[in-house]
Design a protein around this motif. Structure first.
Motif, short mmCIF file in Angstrom:
data_model
loop_
_atom_site.label_atom_id
_atom_site.label_comp_id
_atom_site.label_asym_id
_atom_site.label_seq_id
_atom_site.Cartn_x
_atom_site.Cartn_y
_atom_site.Cartn_z
N VAL A 72 0.87 -1.18 0.00
CA VAL A 72 0.00 0.00 0.00
C VAL A 72 0.90 1.23 0.00
O VAL A 72 1.89 1.28 0.74
CB VAL A 72 -0.92 0.03 1.24
N GLU A 73 0.58 2.21 -0.82
CA GLU A 73 1.40 3.42 -0.91
C GLU A 73 0.66 4.61 -0.30
O GLU A 73 -0.55 4.75 -0.47
CB GLU A 73 1.76 3.71 -2.36
N LEU A 74 1.42 5.45 0.42
CA LEU A 74 0.88 6.70 0.96
C LEU A 74 1.74 7.84 0.44
O LEU A 74 2.97 7.78 0.49
CB LEU A 74 0.92 6.70 2.49
N ASP A 75 1.09 8.89 -0.03
CA ASP A 75 1.80 10.05 -0.57
C ASP A 75 2.15 11.00 0.57
O ASP A 75 1.60 12.10 0.70
CB ASP A 75 0.94 10.75 -1.63
N THR A 76 3.07 10.54 1.40
CA THR A 76 3.53 11.34 2.53
C THR A 76 4.92 10.87 2.90
O THR A 76 5.50 10.00 2.23
CB THR A 76 2.55 11.23 3.72
N GLY A 77 5.48 11.43 3.98
CA GLY A 77 6.84 11.10 4.37
C GLY A 77 6.91 9.95 5.36
O GLY A 77 5.93 9.25 5.62
N HIS A 78 8.09 9.80 5.95
CA HIS A 78 8.43 8.63 6.75
C HIS A 78 7.72 8.57 8.10
O HIS A 78 7.75 7.54 8.76
CB HIS A 78 9.95 8.62 6.96
N TRP A 79 7.07 9.65 8.50
CA TRP A 79 6.38 9.70 9.80
C TRP A 79 4.89 9.96 9.58
O TRP A 79 4.36 10.99 10.02
CB TRP A 79 7.02 10.76 10.68
N PRO A 80 4.15 9.05 8.95
CA PRO A 80 2.75 9.32 8.61
C PRO A 80 1.83 9.42 9.82
O PRO A 80 0.74 9.97 9.71
CB PRO A 80 2.37 8.13 7.72
N MET A 81 2.25 8.89 10.97
CA MET A 81 1.41 9.04 12.17
C MET A 81 1.30 10.49 12.58
O MET A 81 0.35 10.89 13.26
CB MET A 81 1.95 8.20 13.34
N PHE A 82 2.26 11.34 12.13
CA PHE A 82 2.18 12.77 12.36
C PHE A 82 1.65 13.51 11.14
O PHE A 82 0.78 14.37 11.26
CB PHE A 82 3.58 13.33 12.70
N SER A 83 2.17 13.18 9.96
CA SER A 83 1.85 13.96 8.76
C SER A 83 0.48 13.64 8.19
O SER A 83 -0.20 14.52 7.66
CB SER A 83 2.93 13.75 7.70
N GLN A 84 0.04 12.37 8.27
CA GLN A 84 -1.27 11.99 7.73
C GLN A 84 -1.91 10.91 8.61
O GLN A 84 -2.12 9.78 8.17
CB GLN A 84 -1.14 11.50 6.28
N PRO A 85 -2.25 11.25 9.85
CA PRO A 85 -2.79 10.22 10.76
C PRO A 85 -4.10 9.62 10.28
O PRO A 85 -4.33 8.42 10.47
CB PRO A 85 -2.96 10.97 12.09
N SER A 86 -4.97 10.42 9.67
CA SER A 86 -6.26 9.88 9.21
C SER A 86 -6.06 8.89 8.07
O SER A 86 -6.68 7.82 8.04
CB SER A 86 -7.17 11.02 8.75
N ALA A 87 -5.18 9.23 7.13
CA ALA A 87 -4.91 8.32 6.01
C ALA A 87 -4.29 7.03 6.51
O ALA A 87 -4.64 5.94 6.05
CB ALA A 87 -4.00 9.00 5.00
N LEU A 88 -3.37 7.13 7.45
CA LEU A 88 -2.74 5.92 7.99
C LEU A 88 -3.76 5.08 8.75
O LEU A 88 -3.78 3.85 8.63
CB LEU A 88 -1.58 6.30 8.90
N ALA A 89 -4.63 5.73 9.52
CA ALA A 89 -5.67 4.99 10.24
C ALA A 89 -6.56 4.22 9.27
O ALA A 89 -6.95 3.08 9.54
CB ALA A 89 -6.50 5.94 11.09
N ARG A 90 -6.89 4.84 8.12
CA ARG A 90 -7.72 4.14 7.12
C ARG A 90 -7.00 2.92 6.58
O ARG A 90 -7.61 1.85 6.39
CB ARG A 90 -8.09 5.09 5.98
N VAL A 91 -5.71 3.06 6.32
CA VAL A 91 -4.93 1.93 5.81
C VAL A 91 -4.93 0.79 6.84
O VAL A 91 -5.11 -0.39 6.47
CB VAL A 91 -3.49 2.37 5.50
N LEU A 92 -4.75 1.12 8.09
CA LEU A 92 -4.74 0.08 9.12
C LEU A 92 -6.09 -0.58 9.26
O LEU A 92 -6.20 -1.81 9.42
CB LEU A 92 -4.30 0.69 10.46
N HIS A 93 -7.15 0.22 9.21
CA HIS A 93 -8.50 -0.33 9.28
C HIS A 93 -8.76 -1.29 8.13
O HIS A 93 -9.32 -2.38 8.32
CB HIS A 93 -9.51 0.82 9.27
N GLU A 94 -8.33 -0.90 6.94
CA GLU A 94 -8.54 -1.77 5.77
C GLU A 94 -7.68 -3.02 5.84
O GLU A 94 -8.09 -4.11 5.43
CB GLU A 94 -8.22 -0.98 4.49
#
Length: 232
Positions: free
Chosen positions: A205-227
């Motif tokens: 799975v790819e995220l268009d963000t940097g190495h610390w997505p829990m800070f930069s895109q927490p909602s997007a990362l949460a969706r990835v984990l949920h899925e």
């Protein structure tokens, strides 16, 4: 309901997952358990014997809480102990998620397989610890100045956990896994990850963000984990 066990990478503690945990709790009704590894954050005075102490931290948290249907999540360095813990919790594991992470390779350390001699020199010069990088090293990773300051002010990482070799008793490619590649940190997974992604049990799975997505895109990362938790 899934039990998420979240483990952040070098220098960080359970605090790093606050926004992701809130998103998962609100959006998916899961239980979320963020783990601080020995020697870091509020456990900085607990001196780990090495990387295997971090593996035990994760396994013991799963067992202490009696968790089942577990999704283990490891970010960056934490992918190494999380990958080892995943095989040790047996049928408690639902899936393992590596977030822009290193993966364990039997007999090799976190510092193996990439140009890390400068890290070894820093550990030697800093009395056995790897301090957080300077603010300039976090540029281009999608972070705000405030987020960078939080990481820079985190705990120096115990160096022995970075140099101790991993111990695997089965091929990591047999585990059900999701690998999250953060594209601002490079387009391609490292070679050890690329090899594992050829397994039918692994997905990318790819995220268009940097190495610390829990800070930069927490909602997007949460969706990835949920899925990821919904995968069969």
């Amino acid at each position: 309901m899934t039990d998420f066990v979240l483990v952040a990478g070098a220098w960080l503690g359970a605090w790093a997952w606050a926004e992701v945990a809130a998103e998962l709790l609100r959006g998916g009704g899961h239980d979320v358990h963020a783990v601080t590894l020995s020697g870091l954050a509020e456990r900085r005075d607990t001196q780990p014997a090495g990387q295997q102490a971090h593996v035990r931290d994760i396994v013991e948290e799963v067992e202490r809480l009696g968790l089942r249907d577990v999704v283990l999540v490891g970010h960056s360095y934490a992918g190494v102990p999380v990958g080892q813990a995943a095989e040790r919790i047996g049928d408690r594991l639902r899936r393992v998620v590596f977030v822009d992470a290193n993966v364990p390779v039997d007999g090799e350390s976190f510092l193996s397989g990439w140009p890390s001699e400068h890290v070894r020199r820093t550990i030697d010069a800093q009395g056995g610890y790897w301090p957080p990088l300077g603010p300039e090293d976090y540029a281009g990773q999608g972070l705000t100045d405030e987020q960078i300051a939080r990481i820079v002010g985190a705990t120096p990482h115990p160096g022995v956990t970075l140099t101790e070799p991993a111990v695997l008793t089965r091929p990591l490619g047999e585990l059900p896994a999701t690998y999250v590649k953060c594209l601002l940190d490079g387009d391609e997974p490292m070679p050890a990850v690329a090899a594992l992604l050829r397994s039918d049990s692994w997905e990318l799975v790819e995220l268009d963000t940097g190495h610390w997505p829990m800070f930069s895109q927490p909602s997007a990362l949460a969706r990835v984990l949920h899925e990821a938790a919904a995968r069969p």
